[in-house]
Design a protein around this motif. Sequence first.
Motif, PDB file in Angstrom:
ATOM      1  N   ALA A 146       0.813  -1.209   0.000  1.00 43.04           N
ATOM      2  CA  ALA A 146       0.000   0.000   0.000  1.00 43.04           C
ATOM      3  C   ALA A 146       0.848   1.260   0.000  1.00 43.04           C
ATOM      4  CB  ALA A 146      -0.925  -0.005   1.213  1.00 43.04           C
ATOM      5  N   ARG A 165      -6.952  -2.882  -7.965  1.00 41.44           N
ATOM      6  CA  ARG A 165      -7.270  -3.729  -6.809  1.00 41.44           C
ATOM      7  C   ARG A 165      -7.346  -5.189  -7.251  1.00 41.44           C
ATOM      8  NH1 ARG A 165      -8.819  -0.437  -2.676  1.00 41.44           N
ATOM      9  NH2 ARG A 165      -9.606   1.637  -3.257  1.00 41.44           N
ATOM     10  N   ARG A 166      -6.832  -6.039  -6.397  1.00 38.86           N
ATOM     11  CA  ARG A 166      -7.066  -7.472  -6.536  1.00 38.86           C
ATOM     12  C   ARG A 166      -7.450  -7.975  -5.163  1.00 38.86           C
ATOM     13  NH1 ARG A 166      -2.295 -10.806  -8.471  1.00 38.86           N
ATOM     14  NH2 ARG A 166      -2.099 -11.548  -6.349  1.00 38.86           N
ATOM     15  N   ARG A 194      -8.454  -7.412  -1.657  1.00 35.14           N
ATOM     16  CA  ARG A 194      -8.262  -6.283  -0.753  1.00 35.14           C
ATOM     17  C   ARG A 194      -6.922  -5.593  -0.945  1.00 35.14           C
ATOM     18  NH1 ARG A 194     -10.491  -8.707   5.065  1.00 35.14           N
ATOM     19  NH2 ARG A 194     -12.625  -9.146   4.352  1.00 35.14           N
ATOM     20  N   LEU A 241      -3.862  -3.609  -3.110  1.00 34.79           N
ATOM     21  CA  LEU A 241      -3.640  -2.629  -4.171  1.00 34.79           C
ATOM     22  C   LEU A 241      -2.365  -2.977  -4.922  1.00 34.79           C
ATOM     23  CD1 LEU A 241      -4.430   0.731  -2.334  1.00 34.79           C
ATOM     24  CD2 LEU A 241      -5.698  -0.226  -4.267  1.00 34.79           C
ATOM     25  N   ALA A 287      -4.819   5.762  -4.887  1.00 32.25           N
ATOM     26  CA  ALA A 287      -6.129   5.163  -5.144  1.00 32.25           C
ATOM     27  C   ALA A 287      -7.256   6.066  -4.661  1.00 32.25           C
ATOM     28  CB  ALA A 287      -6.224   3.801  -4.480  1.00 32.25           C
ATOM     29  N   THR A 306      -9.328  -3.175 -11.777  1.00 26.62           N
ATOM     30  CA  THR A 306      -9.503  -4.426 -11.044  1.00 26.62           C
ATOM     31  C   THR A 306      -8.755  -5.512 -11.793  1.00 26.62           C
ATOM     32  OG1 THR A 306     -11.688  -3.745 -10.269  1.00 26.62           O
ATOM     33  CG2 THR A 306     -11.144  -6.094 -10.133  1.00 26.62           C
TER      34      THR A 306
END
Length: 563
Positions: free
Chosen positions: A18, A464-465, A467, A469, A548, A558
């Motif tokens: 993150a 996102r994949r 939960r 990033l 994000a 996604t």
Amino acid sequence: MAALAAVAVVVGTLLGTASRPAPARAARAGRPDAVTVVAAAPKATARRQVTAFGWAASLSAGLPADLPGGQLSATCRPADHAPGWLARENARPGDSSWRPRVAARPEIVGYLGQTSAVCGQRVDLHLSGPRGLVVVRAFRVGWYGGTRARLVWTSAPVLVSPQRPARPSGPTRLIQETWPTTTTIPVTPSFEPGLYLVEFSGRHGGAVGVAPLVVRDPTGAAPVLVQLSAATWAAYNTYGGASLYRGPGGSIALRSFAAGLDRPLAADGLRELMVRDVALVHQVERLGLDTTYVTDFDVDATPSLLLAHREIVIPGHAEYWSARMLHGLQAARNAGVNEAWLGGNDVSWQVRFTRAGNGRPTSVVCYRTLADPAAATDPAAATVYWWANPGPVTDVGALIGERYTGRQLDSGLRMRSAPPWLVDGTGLRVGSLLASAAANEVNGVTTLHGLPPDLQVVAEGAFRRGRLLGPVDVTYYTAPSGAGVFSAGTTDWGCEIDGSCVDHWITTDESAVLGRLTANVLKAFTQPGFGRSHPSVLTPPTALAVLARSLPARQVGTAGRPE
């Protein structure tokens, strides 16, 4: 700093964290950039300690010796090879009839006896289909006023008959056809260096089969060298029922461990050729910069050819690389050759090539697991992810500036920096948003070690994949040799400019912006050691969580599961 040093490169991880700190300046401070990391090991194998070699080690890469017989000798040469020849070539009349009729399942299928040739050689063509007469045509891919191809050669009608298709065989489940020669294509001086599509139509003039051929100029030193990803075409090729991804019935367990080259190019393999490489070749040729072409098999056999040019262009989806190829590109950069990586998911899998006695490549070997027999005796040769090698881990970010992060996505990019030479004429500035420029498979800045010390993030996005990033980045850096290295970070870069993507689209305005930005890179990189006059400026990526939140929701992509 101690805490940062403890955060090792997680080998095999495809998503960033993150927060993305600035690339470490270890090389400039005189510190070694080798760090101990824990590799992602197979379930049946204990976790092992390995060493990751990044930036500093990549600067010492030497050029591998050419293989015996790897350098092809032409016995003829196109007459017009004075500077500016490619612009004159593209001023000739084109023929748009080649493109609309290409199909994934043509009535006639075929393959060539070699992936590349030089003037004076004769190339065998092997065809199969309903018994009857077929006409073969060879088109040179270019710009040609927007028609994008020129008809160079047409055969007399040749007789085709059905051939028995091979099936996966042996421990590698190799598919290799042995069809008789239907006709032979003479590579005469009319075949200017370039990428050719050899087409053969059915009796009713419907769907057209295609076989790619690269015509090389082994004696030339054009400013631009385009390295086409024939190994990736082969890896995705499903003809005969298996690829390096799936076997009969779509079974992952029955996938091939070696992709044969002596078979027609079908389905996903054909798509890789047409949507990735052909799309970018159109744009390179549109600029009229004198350019020559090779395949990755040619680079593996003759790495020395890389040093004869000012810039190397790697389009689309250059996923499968031998060690000789990787070391060759590192050595070229270290010698001051500029590199434009105009794709995504580059240098992911290590492979080996099998070759016939005359040096002709015959297959691409990639087990994708430590089941590779080579792993037992030579761990560094294991055909696994480059960053998961049981020998010395190679961080490809030290060459490209980023590495593979995700697939099956569509996301926006925001300009993080705006080098004047790069954004000239685009209207882009810091903060500008390219709403849908990152698509399909992408690269990002994901490691803390091994990156170029002055890595400049030009544009960035997030996806996102679950939960987690992940990052998408466009980057630029300059090497100590003066070489400039640019990475577009997405496999769809070329088809977005060309308007030929099959599952993704962008606006015509964005397409034009990407086209101008790419033209700026390609023209600039014809200047030897471009980075000396235009050095990169360290620009770290924005923390993913912050990025994000700041992007419009629809611009945060996604991603699907990595393959």
